[in-house]
Write a protein that holds these residues in place. Structure first.
Motif, PDB file in Angstrom:
ATOM      1  N   TRP A 196      47.679  39.711  53.990  1.00 18.33           N
ATOM      2  CA  TRP A 196      47.157  39.574  52.643  1.00 18.33           C
ATOM      3  C   TRP A 196      48.253  38.998  51.753  1.00 18.33           C
ATOM      4  O   TRP A 196      49.426  39.311  51.911  1.00 18.33           O
ATOM      5  CB  TRP A 196      46.720  40.929  52.108  1.00 18.33           C
ATOM      6  CG  TRP A 196      45.602  41.528  52.897  1.00 18.33           C
ATOM      7  CD1 TRP A 196      44.265  41.326  52.709  1.00 18.33           C
ATOM      8  CD2 TRP A 196      45.710  42.411  54.008  1.00 18.33           C
ATOM      9  NE1 TRP A 196      43.546  42.035  53.638  1.00 18.33           N
ATOM     10  CE2 TRP A 196      44.409  42.711  54.459  1.00 18.33           C
ATOM     11  CE3 TRP A 196      46.787  42.984  54.699  1.00 18.33           C
ATOM     12  CZ2 TRP A 196      44.150  43.556  55.524  1.00 18.33           C
ATOM     13  CZ3 TRP A 196      46.534  43.816  55.769  1.00 18.33           C
ATOM     14  CH2 TRP A 196      45.224  44.093  56.168  1.00 18.33           C
ATOM     15  N   ALA A 197      47.833  38.154  50.822  1.00 22.08           N
ATOM     16  CA  ALA A 197      48.763  37.510  49.892  1.00 22.08           C
ATOM     17  C   ALA A 197      47.988  37.117  48.634  1.00 22.08           C
ATOM     18  O   ALA A 197      46.755  37.052  48.650  1.00 22.08           O
ATOM     19  CB  ALA A 197      49.371  36.269  50.536  1.00 22.08           C
ATOM     20  N   THR A 213      42.231  50.418  41.012  1.00 22.52           N
ATOM     21  CA  THR A 213      42.532  50.936  42.343  1.00 22.52           C
ATOM     22  C   THR A 213      43.747  50.203  42.893  1.00 22.52           C
ATOM     23  O   THR A 213      43.793  48.972  42.863  1.00 22.52           O
ATOM     24  CB  THR A 213      41.339  50.736  43.296  1.00 22.52           C
ATOM     25  OG1 THR A 213      40.190  51.362  42.743  1.00 22.52           O
ATOM     26  CG2 THR A 213      41.624  51.333  44.651  1.00 22.52           C
ATOM     27  N   THR A 214      44.714  50.963  43.371  1.00 21.84           N
ATOM     28  CA  THR A 214      45.886  50.367  44.003  1.00 21.84           C
ATOM     29  C   THR A 214      46.053  50.961  45.404  1.00 21.84           C
ATOM     30  O   THR A 214      45.604  52.069  45.680  1.00 21.84           O
ATOM     31  CB  THR A 214      47.174  50.620  43.191  1.00 21.84           C
ATOM     32  OG1 THR A 214      47.341  52.022  42.986  1.00 21.84           O
ATOM     33  CG2 THR A 214      47.132  49.895  41.859  1.00 21.84           C
ATOM     34  N   LEU A 215      46.705  50.204  46.250  1.00 21.23           N
ATOM     35  CA  LEU A 215      47.012  50.634  47.607  1.00 21.23           C
ATOM     36  C   LEU A 215      48.480  51.023  47.641  1.00 21.23           C
ATOM     37  O   LEU A 215      49.340  50.256  47.210  1.00 21.23           O
ATOM     38  CB  LEU A 215      46.751  49.486  48.592  1.00 21.23           C
ATOM     39  CG  LEU A 215      47.102  49.757  50.042  1.00 21.23           C
ATOM     40  CD1 LEU A 215      46.095  50.712  50.658  1.00 21.23           C
ATOM     41  CD2 LEU A 215      47.161  48.459  50.825  1.00 21.23           C
ATOM     42  N   TRP A 273      45.012  44.192  43.461  1.00 22.22           N
ATOM     43  CA  TRP A 273      44.233  43.066  43.994  1.00 22.22           C
ATOM     44  C   TRP A 273      44.962  41.744  43.837  1.00 22.22           C
ATOM     45  O   TRP A 273      44.778  40.836  44.640  1.00 22.22           O
ATOM     46  CB  TRP A 273      42.843  43.011  43.370  1.00 22.22           C
ATOM     47  CG  TRP A 273      42.846  42.647  41.922  1.00 22.22           C
ATOM     48  CD1 TRP A 273      42.904  43.500  40.864  1.00 22.22           C
ATOM     49  CD2 TRP A 273      42.796  41.334  41.372  1.00 22.22           C
ATOM     50  NE1 TRP A 273      42.917  42.797  39.688  1.00 22.22           N
ATOM     51  CE2 TRP A 273      42.837  41.461  39.964  1.00 22.22           C
ATOM     52  CE3 TRP A 273      42.724  40.063  41.923  1.00 22.22           C
ATOM     53  CZ2 TRP A 273      42.804  40.365  39.117  1.00 22.22           C
ATOM     54  CZ3 TRP A 273      42.698  38.976  41.067  1.00 22.22           C
ATOM     55  CH2 TRP A 273      42.730  39.131  39.683  1.00 22.22           C
ATOM     56  N   VAL A 274      45.813  41.610  42.828  1.00 23.30           N
ATOM     57  CA  VAL A 274      46.532  40.354  42.630  1.00 23.30           C
ATOM     58  C   VAL A 274      47.516  40.115  43.773  1.00 23.30           C
ATOM     59  O   VAL A 274      47.565  39.018  44.338  1.00 23.30           O
ATOM     60  CB  VAL A 274      47.273  40.344  41.272  1.00 23.30           C
ATOM     61  CG1 VAL A 274      48.189  39.142  41.157  1.00 23.30           C
ATOM     62  CG2 VAL A 274      46.281  40.363  40.129  1.00 23.30           C
ATOM     63  N   ALA A 319      42.807  40.551  47.639  1.00 20.83           N
ATOM     64  CA  ALA A 319      41.604  41.228  48.129  1.00 20.83           C
ATOM     65  C   ALA A 319      41.503  42.595  47.456  1.00 20.83           C
ATOM     66  O   ALA A 319      42.480  43.089  46.870  1.00 20.83           O
ATOM     67  CB  ALA A 319      41.666  41.410  49.636  1.00 20.83           C
ATOM     68  N   ASP A 320      40.347  43.203  47.572  1.00 23.15           N
ATOM     69  CA  ASP A 320      40.142  44.544  47.028  1.00 23.15           C
ATOM     70  C   ASP A 320      40.996  45.536  47.821  1.00 23.15           C
ATOM     71  O   ASP A 320      40.920  45.579  49.058  1.00 23.15           O
ATOM     72  CB  ASP A 320      38.662  44.914  47.146  1.00 23.15           C
ATOM     73  CG  ASP A 320      38.311  46.199  46.433  1.00 23.15           C
ATOM     74  OD1 ASP A 320      39.152  47.144  46.405  1.00 23.15           O
ATOM     75  OD2 ASP A 320      37.190  46.295  45.911  1.00 23.15           O
TER      76      ASP A 320
END
Length: 134
Positions: free
Chosen positions: A8-9, A100-102, A115-116, A120-121
């Motif tokens: 992811w990027a 929402t953050t991971l 998401w930035v 992706a979500d």
């Protein structure tokens, strides 16, 4: 990481918009005839250039496979094996907006992605990481 990895990027279009906005801010700095306006446009130019440059240099931001995850930062890549890695979602609400953050943590290291950074979500990325982690 091997061929069965996912990554992811930041979306390339978002990085391109950042560069375009930096160019517009630079034009404002050069064309504006008010000293305070020059300062504000100059600050905006520097911030937009730094954000766009970061979006280009840390690609891909997060890579995962069955062995673990790799996080790219400006200081280099951080390899985190699944055995010591914890992945979680964080929900926050500020000014009537849900966010929402991971979170990916291992030992003393904590990486937080929105998401930035992921393009992706974070919920979808969390699901994929949970699948890979087994």
């Amino acid at each position: 990481m091997d061929n069965s990895s996912v990554s992811w990027a930041p979306k390339p279009a978002l990085v391109a918009v950042g560069w375009l906005a930096a160019a517009v801010a630079l034009a404002g700095t050069l064309l504006y005839e008010d000293r305070l306006g020059d300062v504000l446009f100059g600050i905006a130019t520097v911030v937009l250039v730094l954000l766009s440059l970061h979006g280009m240099l840390v690609r891909p931001r997060l890579v995962a496979d069955e062995h673990g995850v790799r996080v790219r930062t400006l200081s280099g890549a951080h390899e985190l094996p699944w055995a010591g890695t914890h992945v979680a979602l964080r929900q926050t609400r500020r000014l009537t907006r849900d966010s929402t953050t991971l979170e990916v943590s291992a030992g003393e290291q904590l990486f937080v992605f929105g998401w930035v950074e992921l393009g992706a979500d974070p919920r979808d990325v969390h699901d994929e990481l949970a699948r890979l982690q087994g």
